[in-house]
Design a protein around this motif. Structure first.
Motif, PDB file in Angstrom:
ATOM      1  N   SER A   6      -6.840  -1.645 -11.779  1.00 29.77           N
ATOM      2  CA  SER A   6      -7.945  -2.525 -12.433  1.00 29.77           C
ATOM      3  C   SER A   6      -7.398  -4.023 -12.487  1.00 29.77           C
ATOM      4  CB  SER A   6      -8.799  -2.059 -13.618  1.00 29.77           C
ATOM      5  OG  SER A   6      -7.732  -2.274 -14.787  1.00 29.77           O
ATOM      6  N   ARG A   7      -6.306  -4.313 -12.980  1.00 30.57           N
ATOM      7  CA  ARG A   7      -5.891  -5.646 -13.001  1.00 30.57           C
ATOM      8  C   ARG A   7      -5.669  -6.422 -11.530  1.00 30.57           C
ATOM      9  NH1 ARG A   7      -0.569  -5.470 -14.561  1.00 30.57           N
ATOM     10  NH2 ARG A   7      -0.436  -7.774 -15.497  1.00 30.57           N
ATOM     11  N   LEU A   8      -5.514  -5.443 -10.764  1.00 29.70           N
ATOM     12  CA  LEU A   8      -5.491  -6.287  -9.046  1.00 29.70           C
ATOM     13  C   LEU A   8      -6.736  -6.598  -8.760  1.00 29.70           C
ATOM     14  CD1 LEU A   8      -2.678  -3.678  -7.386  1.00 29.70           C
ATOM     15  CD2 LEU A   8      -2.442  -6.097  -8.117  1.00 29.70           C
ATOM     16  N   ARG A   9      -7.884  -5.680  -9.150  1.00 31.75           N
ATOM     17  CA  ARG A   9      -9.132  -5.843  -8.767  1.00 31.75           C
ATOM     18  C   ARG A   9      -9.732  -6.954  -9.309  1.00 31.75           C
ATOM     19  NH1 ARG A   9      -9.903   0.020  -9.149  1.00 31.75           N
ATOM     20  NH2 ARG A   9     -10.598  -0.500 -11.183  1.00 31.75           N
ATOM     21  N   ALA A  10      -9.219  -7.156 -10.609  1.00 28.31           N
ATOM     22  CA  ALA A  10      -9.847  -8.383 -11.454  1.00 28.31           C
ATOM     23  C   ALA A  10      -9.052  -9.879 -11.006  1.00 28.31           C
ATOM     24  CB  ALA A  10      -9.319  -8.100 -12.643  1.00 28.31           C
ATOM     25  N   ARG A  60      -9.200   1.124  -4.745  1.00 20.46           N
ATOM     26  CA  ARG A  60     -10.050   2.062  -5.560  1.00 20.46           C
ATOM     27  C   ARG A  60      -8.821   2.731  -6.347  1.00 20.46           C
ATOM     28  NH1 ARG A  60     -12.906   5.875  -1.358  1.00 20.46           N
ATOM     29  NH2 ARG A  60     -10.985   5.549  -0.312  1.00 20.46           N
ATOM     30  N   ASP A  61      -9.471   3.423  -7.398  1.00 17.12           N
ATOM     31  CA  ASP A  61      -8.331   3.967  -8.335  1.00 17.12           C
ATOM     32  C   ASP A  61      -7.648   5.388  -7.932  1.00 17.12           C
ATOM     33  OD1 ASP A  61      -9.095   1.989 -10.334  1.00 17.12           O
ATOM     34  OD2 ASP A  61     -10.354   3.378 -11.316  1.00 17.12           O
ATOM     35  N   GLU A  62      -7.902   5.804  -6.789  1.00 17.30           N
ATOM     36  CA  GLU A  62      -7.153   7.104  -6.467  1.00 17.30           C
ATOM     37  C   GLU A  62      -5.748   6.754  -6.241  1.00 17.30           C
ATOM     38  OE1 GLU A  62     -10.028   5.870  -5.110  1.00 17.30           O
ATOM     39  OE2 GLU A  62     -11.183   7.659  -5.073  1.00 17.30           O
ATOM     40  N   GLY A  63      -4.754   7.505  -6.868  1.00 21.13           N
ATOM     41  CA  GLY A  63      -3.562   7.413  -6.525  1.00 21.13           C
ATOM     42  C   GLY A  63      -2.995   6.377  -7.523  1.00 21.13           C
ATOM     43  N   ASP A  64      -1.627   6.715  -8.026  1.00 17.61           N
ATOM     44  CA  ASP A  64      -0.949   5.615  -8.893  1.00 17.61           C
ATOM     45  C   ASP A  64      -0.323   4.443  -8.243  1.00 17.61           C
ATOM     46  OD1 ASP A  64      -1.497   7.159 -11.255  1.00 17.61           O
ATOM     47  OD2 ASP A  64       0.280   8.448 -10.764  1.00 17.61           O
ATOM     48  N   SER A  65      -0.173   4.446  -6.984  1.00 17.02           N
ATOM     49  CA  SER A  65       0.426   3.474  -6.063  1.00 17.02           C
ATOM     50  C   SER A  65      -0.324   2.653  -5.168  1.00 17.02           C
ATOM     51  CB  SER A  65       1.648   3.782  -5.079  1.00 17.02           C
ATOM     52  OG  SER A  65       2.089   2.825  -4.397  1.00 17.02           O
ATOM     53  N   PRO A  66      -0.261   1.561  -5.105  1.00 19.18           N
ATOM     54  CA  PRO A  66      -1.373   0.526  -4.152  1.00 19.18           C
ATOM     55  C   PRO A  66      -0.813   0.590  -2.951  1.00 19.18           C
ATOM     56  CG  PRO A  66       0.124  -0.848  -5.445  1.00 19.18           C
ATOM     57  CD  PRO A  66       0.220   0.218  -6.072  1.00 19.18           C
ATOM     58  N   ARG A  67       0.504   1.253  -2.563  1.00 14.91           N
ATOM     59  CA  ARG A  67       1.240   1.017  -1.248  1.00 14.91           C
ATOM     60  C   ARG A  67       0.200   1.542  -0.041  1.00 14.91           C
ATOM     61  NH1 ARG A  67       7.334   3.145  -0.514  1.00 14.91           N
ATOM     62  NH2 ARG A  67       6.260   4.928  -0.106  1.00 14.91           N
ATOM     63  N   PRO A  68      -0.542   2.696  -0.099  1.00 15.77           N
ATOM     64  CA  PRO A  68      -1.216   3.112   1.000  1.00 15.77           C
ATOM     65  C   PRO A  68      -2.495   1.845   1.294  1.00 15.77           C
ATOM     66  CG  PRO A  68      -1.195   5.135  -0.386  1.00 15.77           C
ATOM     67  CD  PRO A  68      -0.550   3.747  -1.077  1.00 15.77           C
ATOM     68  N   TRP A  69      -3.127   1.372   0.333  1.00 16.18           N
ATOM     69  CA  TRP A  69      -4.009   0.472   0.465  1.00 16.18           C
ATOM     70  C   TRP A  69      -3.347  -0.835   1.103  1.00 16.18           C
ATOM     71  CZ3 TRP A  69      -4.156  -4.307  -2.808  1.00 16.18           C
ATOM     72  CH2 TRP A  69      -5.542  -5.278  -2.347  1.00 16.18           C
ATOM     73  N   LEU A 144       7.139   6.362   4.629  1.00 16.81           N
ATOM     74  CA  LEU A 144       5.972   6.658   3.904  1.00 16.81           C
ATOM     75  C   LEU A 144       5.676   8.063   4.340  1.00 16.81           C
ATOM     76  CD1 LEU A 144       5.296   3.457   4.001  1.00 16.81           C
ATOM     77  CD2 LEU A 144       2.846   4.187   4.169  1.00 16.81           C
ATOM     78  N   GLY A 145       5.435   8.838   3.099  1.00 15.59           N
ATOM     79  CA  GLY A 145       5.075  10.426   3.335  1.00 15.59           C
ATOM     80  C   GLY A 145       3.727  10.518   4.176  1.00 15.59           C
ATOM     81  N   TYR A 146       3.626  11.794   4.410  1.00 19.07           N
ATOM     82  CA  TYR A 146       2.467  12.155   5.318  1.00 19.07           C
ATOM     83  C   TYR A 146       1.228  11.551   4.287  1.00 19.07           C
ATOM     84  CZ  TYR A 146       5.510  15.060   8.088  1.00 19.07           C
ATOM     85  OH  TYR A 146       6.525  15.580   9.074  1.00 19.07           O
ATOM     86  N   ALA A 147       1.121  11.836   3.147  1.00 21.37           N
ATOM     87  CA  ALA A 147      -0.051  11.722   2.499  1.00 21.37           C
ATOM     88  C   ALA A 147      -0.474  10.306   2.443  1.00 21.37           C
ATOM     89  CB  ALA A 147      -0.046  12.305   0.936  1.00 21.37           C
ATOM     90  N   GLU A 148       0.961   9.358   2.030  1.00 21.05           N
ATOM     91  CA  GLU A 148       0.646   8.125   2.159  1.00 21.05           C
ATOM     92  C   GLU A 148       0.181   7.643   3.469  1.00 21.05           C
ATOM     93  OE1 GLU A 148       2.908   5.708  -1.039  1.00 21.05           O
ATOM     94  OE2 GLU A 148       4.476   6.641   0.411  1.00 21.05           O
ATOM     95  N   ALA A 149       0.865   7.797   4.406  1.00 22.99           N
ATOM     96  CA  ALA A 149       0.332   7.582   5.853  1.00 22.99           C
ATOM     97  C   ALA A 149      -1.116   7.826   6.120  1.00 22.99           C
ATOM     98  CB  ALA A 149       1.283   8.000   7.002  1.00 22.99           C
ATOM     99  N   ALA A 150      -1.522   9.089   5.672  1.00 18.51           N
ATOM    100  CA  ALA A 150      -2.929   9.240   5.802  1.00 18.51           C
ATOM    101  C   ALA A 150      -3.839   8.614   5.330  1.00 18.51           C
ATOM    102  CB  ALA A 150      -3.021  10.690   5.432  1.00 18.51           C
ATOM    103  N   ALA A 151      -3.491   8.008   3.914  1.00 15.12           N
ATOM    104  CA  ALA A 151      -4.416   7.120   3.264  1.00 15.12           C
ATOM    105  C   ALA A 151      -4.157   5.832   3.839  1.00 15.12           C
ATOM    106  CB  ALA A 151      -3.804   7.143   1.714  1.00 15.12           C
ATOM    107  N   THR A 152      -3.115   5.459   4.262  1.00 10.85           N
ATOM    108  CA  THR A 152      -2.961   3.914   4.859  1.00 10.85           C
ATOM    109  C   THR A 152      -3.973   4.092   6.077  1.00 10.85           C
ATOM    110  OG1 THR A 152      -0.705   3.846   4.101  1.00 10.85           O
ATOM    111  CG2 THR A 152      -1.561   2.533   6.294  1.00 10.85           C
TER     112      THR A 152
END
Length: 211
Positions: A6-10, A60-69, A144-152
Motif C-alpha cells: 500500500s505504501r508503494l501504491r500511495a 495488487r496485494d497478492e504476495g509479499d514481494s513486488p518482484r513479479p510485478w 525467479l521461481g516458477y510461480a514468480e515467473a508465472a506471475a511476471t
C-alpha cells in the motif's frame, strides 16, 4: 493492518527508494543478459522504475514481494527496447570484441564459462520464440521461481514449466551449433605439411565430441 504494497501504491518516496535498493540489481542483471549491452541495460532499469512509479496504482496485494510485478514491467520495457535495438545489436554481434565480458562475468552470466560461451548462448537464445526466451531468461539467468515467473508473465505455472522445458531442449542443440560455428571461424588452419599423425583429427571436425 495495511499491506506493505500500500505504501508503494500511495507513492511513498521511501517505499520506492527501498524498491530500487532491493530490486534494481535484479532488473539490471536480467537486462544485461537479455540485451548483452550494459548501457542499454541501464536504460532499461531507469525505464522500468519510471513505469513502476507511473503504474503504482495497479500493484495488487497478492504476495509479499513486488518482484513479479516489477519484473513484469521490466519484461515489457525489454520487449519495446529490444525491438528498437535489434538491427544495431545484430550488426554489433558480427563485430569481434577484444574483451566483451570483464572479470565479473561469472556474476552476470551464471554458469556461462567464458565470453565465447556467452556469445553462443545469446545467439542461440535469440533463435527461440519469444515466450520460451523470456521464461528461460527469468528462471535460469535471473533465478525467479516458477510461480514468480508465472506471475511476471501473467501465465499459469504449468505454462512456465512447459516453455522452460522446450527452451532447454532447443538451447542445448542451438548453443552447440553456435559454438561449433564460432570455432570454425576462429580456429587457425594447420600449417602446410602438418596434416599427418595427430593432425589427422583436424580434417574430421564431425568426430569432435567436446562441448
Amino acid at each position: 493492518m495495511n499491506h506493505p504494497h500500500s505504501r508503494l501504491r500511495a507513492g511513498n518516496p521511501e517505499a520506492f527508494r527501498d524498491l530500487f535498493r532491493d530490486h534494481s540489481s535484479l532488473v539490471y542483471r536480467h537486462a544485461v543478459r537479455v540485451t548483452g549491452n550494459w548501457a542499454l541495460a541501464e536504460d532499461v532499469v531507469s525505464l522500468t522504475f519510471l513505469e513502476a512509479w507511473r503504474l503504482r496504482g495497479k500493484l495488487r496485494d497478492e504476495g509479499d514481494s513486488p518482484r513479479p510485478w516489477l519484473m513484469g514491467i521490466a519484461v515489457n520495457v525489454l520487449r519495446n527496447t529490444t525491438r528498437a535495438a535489434r538491427r544495431h545489436s545484430a550488426a554489433m554481434s558480427r563485430v569481434p570484441a577484444a574483451d566483451p565480458v570483464p572479470d565479473f562475468a561469472d556474476e552476470l552470466v551464471g554458469r556461462m564459462a567464458d565470453s565465447e560461451e556467452l556469445a553462443a548462448a545469446r545467439k542461440a537464445l535469440a533463435r527461440l520464440r519469444r515466450p520460451e526466451r523470456e521464461v528461460f531468461a527469468l528462471c535460469v539467468w535471473s533465478g525467479l521461481g516458477y510461480a514468480e515467473a508465472a506471475a511476471t508473465l501473467g501465465v499459469p505455472v504449468g505454462t512456465v514449466r512447459s516453455r522452460l522445458s522446450r527452451a532447454r531442449t532447443r538451447l542445448r542443440k542451438l548453443a552447440d551449433e553456435e559454438l561449433r560455428r564460432a570455432k570454425r571461424t576462429t580456429e587457425p588452419l594447420p600449417p602446410p605439411g602438418q596434416t599427418q599423425g595427430s593432425r589427422d583429427t583436424a580434417a574430421r571436425p564431425h568426430k569432435e565430441t567436446h562441448r
